[in-house]
Design an enzyme around this catalytic site. Structure first.
Site, PDB file in Angstrom:
ATOM      1  N   TRP A 130       0.868  -1.189   0.000  1.00 18.66           N
ATOM      2  CA  TRP A 130       0.000   0.000   0.000  1.00 18.66           C
ATOM      3  C   TRP A 130       0.902   1.236   0.000  1.00 18.66           C
ATOM      4  CZ3 TRP A 130      -2.143   2.668   4.847  1.00 18.66           C
ATOM      5  CH2 TRP A 130      -3.067   3.659   4.482  1.00 18.66           C
ATOM      6  N   ASP A 211      -1.418  -6.099   8.631  1.00 21.56           N
ATOM      7  CA  ASP A 211      -2.417  -5.114   8.242  1.00 21.56           C
ATOM      8  C   ASP A 211      -3.671  -5.875   7.817  1.00 21.56           C
ATOM      9  OD1 ASP A 211      -3.962  -3.107   7.217  1.00 21.56           O
ATOM     10  OD2 ASP A 211      -2.350  -2.129   6.107  1.00 21.56           O
ATOM     11  N   LYS A 246     -13.734  -0.485   5.506  1.00 23.57           N
ATOM     12  CA  LYS A 246     -14.263  -1.176   4.325  1.00 23.57           C
ATOM     13  C   LYS A 246     -15.403  -2.118   4.700  1.00 23.57           C
ATOM     14  CE  LYS A 246     -10.178   0.326   3.003  1.00 23.57           C
ATOM     15  NZ  LYS A 246      -9.714   1.243   2.021  1.00 23.57           N
TER      16      LYS A 246
HETATM   17  C1  LMR Z   1      -6.595   2.588  -0.783  1.00 19.99           C
HETATM   18  O1  LMR Z   1      -5.587   1.893  -0.777  1.00 19.99           O
HETATM   19  O2  LMR Z   1      -7.056   3.100  -1.810  1.00 19.99           O
HETATM   20  C2  LMR Z   1      -7.346   2.819   0.503  1.00 19.99           C
HETATM   21  O3  LMR Z   1      -6.739   2.120   1.525  1.00 19.99           O
HETATM   22  C3  LMR Z   1      -7.564   4.249   0.792  1.00 19.99           C
HETATM   23  C4  LMR Z   1      -6.322   5.005   1.129  1.00 19.99           C
HETATM   24  O4  LMR Z   1      -6.341   5.679   2.155  1.00 19.99           O
HETATM   25  O5  LMR Z   1      -5.326   4.920   0.410  1.00 19.99           O
END
Ligand code: LMR
Length: 396
Positions: A130, A211, A246
């Protein structure tokens, strides 16, 4: 002082939503931020949430501060959701937890805890991960390293490379793992791989930071936790960051929890005191409303049933969209095999589209994806599917 500043770069995920909102194309499509959309392209408030809010409106007697650790009932319910009824760790009394502002808040508290109490240890993230993980961890003062994740095709897991790297990580370092629905790839670890990782972690005295932002979005609430539950059988210590953004659709209420497993009951009590100290110097104590909603739903058998059905509905719709996208692409561009997308889990799919192709989709079609090629499958609808497939075929 401020005049010397250059503008900070836009966020690679949330920044795109700002661009999307300014786009005037009538058929624009937003597949960027990980937010669930229904068939009509709206992000609904779940019925169970509305019902819980009505109850809260009637029953809530004060808006006074929560304690530093937030709603204790939420922390306990989170632990039960992660571990599942009957997990042996629940009887061992060596788990502690705090309610946090979203899953990102949980990540930050965990990172603060590690960075300030164990300053010489790095955190290892999958490559890719992420996009905000490194930001959060570095902001807390942690050094961030990467471990390999995807195979050469970029569509499946390279477990051998991951395992080799894990066996070389220095003792005491932290491993950031995605419990399910890996963000951004949708490529998850299998149960026997979780067990193997657990054994390596134990042998090398590493600390897993899991996570868990998408529980219930892969195959089911329990199914998505199988790997973590297996991992926790092998490791004495772990940190798990839960998000309710989510699975409850409570994005803007910022509700999450950090659960920490310690080796003994005394150590768990001590860890909790440190987590509270990290929280107090950051945001003091967490917001209540979202946490009260989740607690109300999870503690009421009827509301919980409604929630589980609504969650299953979201999961099913995403899975249907995966199937329809692959079928649509098969028609539009039969020379490209995208069937791997149906093996991926959760909101996201790593499409394999290059940054140039992603730019072309945005500039020529007003279709927005993160530059890594990550697609938010939950942004696909029966209405936008044909146009999306035509556009993707045109840039392939
Ligand atoms: C994403 O990866 O799009 C979500 O987790 C929202 C974010 O805050 O990035």
């Amino acid at each position: 002082m401020f005049e010397v500043l250059q503008p900070a770069p836009p966020d690679p995920i949330l920044g795109l939503t700002e661009l999307f909102q300014r786009d005037r194309h009538p058929d624009k499509i937003n597949l960027t931020t990980g937010v669930y959309k229904d068939e009509s392209g709206n992000t609904p408030i779940l019925n169970c949430v509305k019902q819980a809010e009505r109850q809260l409106l009637e029953d809530e007697a004060t808006k006074s501060y929560l304690g530093i650790a937030g709603l204790e009932r939420l922390a306990n319910l989170t632990r039960e959701m992660v571990l599942g009824a009957g997990h042996e760790i629940l009887d061992q009394d060596r788990v502690c937890g705090v309610q946090t502002p979203g899953g990102t808040g949980a990540l930050r508290v965990a990172a603060d805890f590690v960075a300030t109490r164990f300053p010489n240890h790095s955190i290892w993230c999958s490559q890719p991960t992420w996009a905000n993980h490194p930001n959060v961890f570095r902001a807390a003062g942690l050094n961030v390293e990467n471990y390999p994740y995807l195979d050469a095709a970029g569509t499946g897991l390279d477990f051998a490379a991951l395992r080799t790297q894990f066996t070389q990580i220095p003792e005491g370092d932290v491993l950031c793992l995605h419990a399910c629905c890996h963000n951004p790839t949708g490529v998850d670890l299998q149960n026997d791989q979780w067990r193997e990782i657990g054994e390596i972690i134990q042998e090398r005295a590493l600390i897993p930071l899991v996570d868990f932002a998408y529980q219930g979005f892969g195959d089911g609430l329990d199914e998505d936790a199988t790997g973590v539950r297996e991992l926790l059988r092998h490791v004495p210590e772990a940190m798990i960051c839960t998000s309710f953004s989510k699975n409850f659709g409570l994005y803007s209420e910022r509700v999450g929890a950090l659960t920490v497993l310690a080796a003994t009951q005394d150590a768990a009590g001590c860890v909790l005191s440190h987590l509270k100290s990290c929280v107090r110097s950051n945001y003091s104590n967490p917001p209540k409303h979202g946490a009260a909603i989740v607690t109300t739903v999870l503690e009421d058998a009827t509301l919980r049933g409604v929630w589980e059905q609504e969650l299953a509905g979201m999961r099913q719709r995403i899975s249907d969209m995966r199937g329809q996208f692959v079928a649509g692409m098969q028609q539009q561009a039969p020379q490209h095999d995208l069937s791997f997308i149906t093996n991926q889990r959760g909101m996201f799919s790593f499409s394999g589209l290059s940054p140039v192709q992603v730019d072309a989709l945005r500039n020529e079609w007003s279709i927005y994806l993160v530059s890594s090629g990550r697609i938010n499958v939950a942004g696909m609808t029966p209405q936008n599917m044909a146009r999306l497939c035509e556009a993707v075929a045109s840039v392939l």
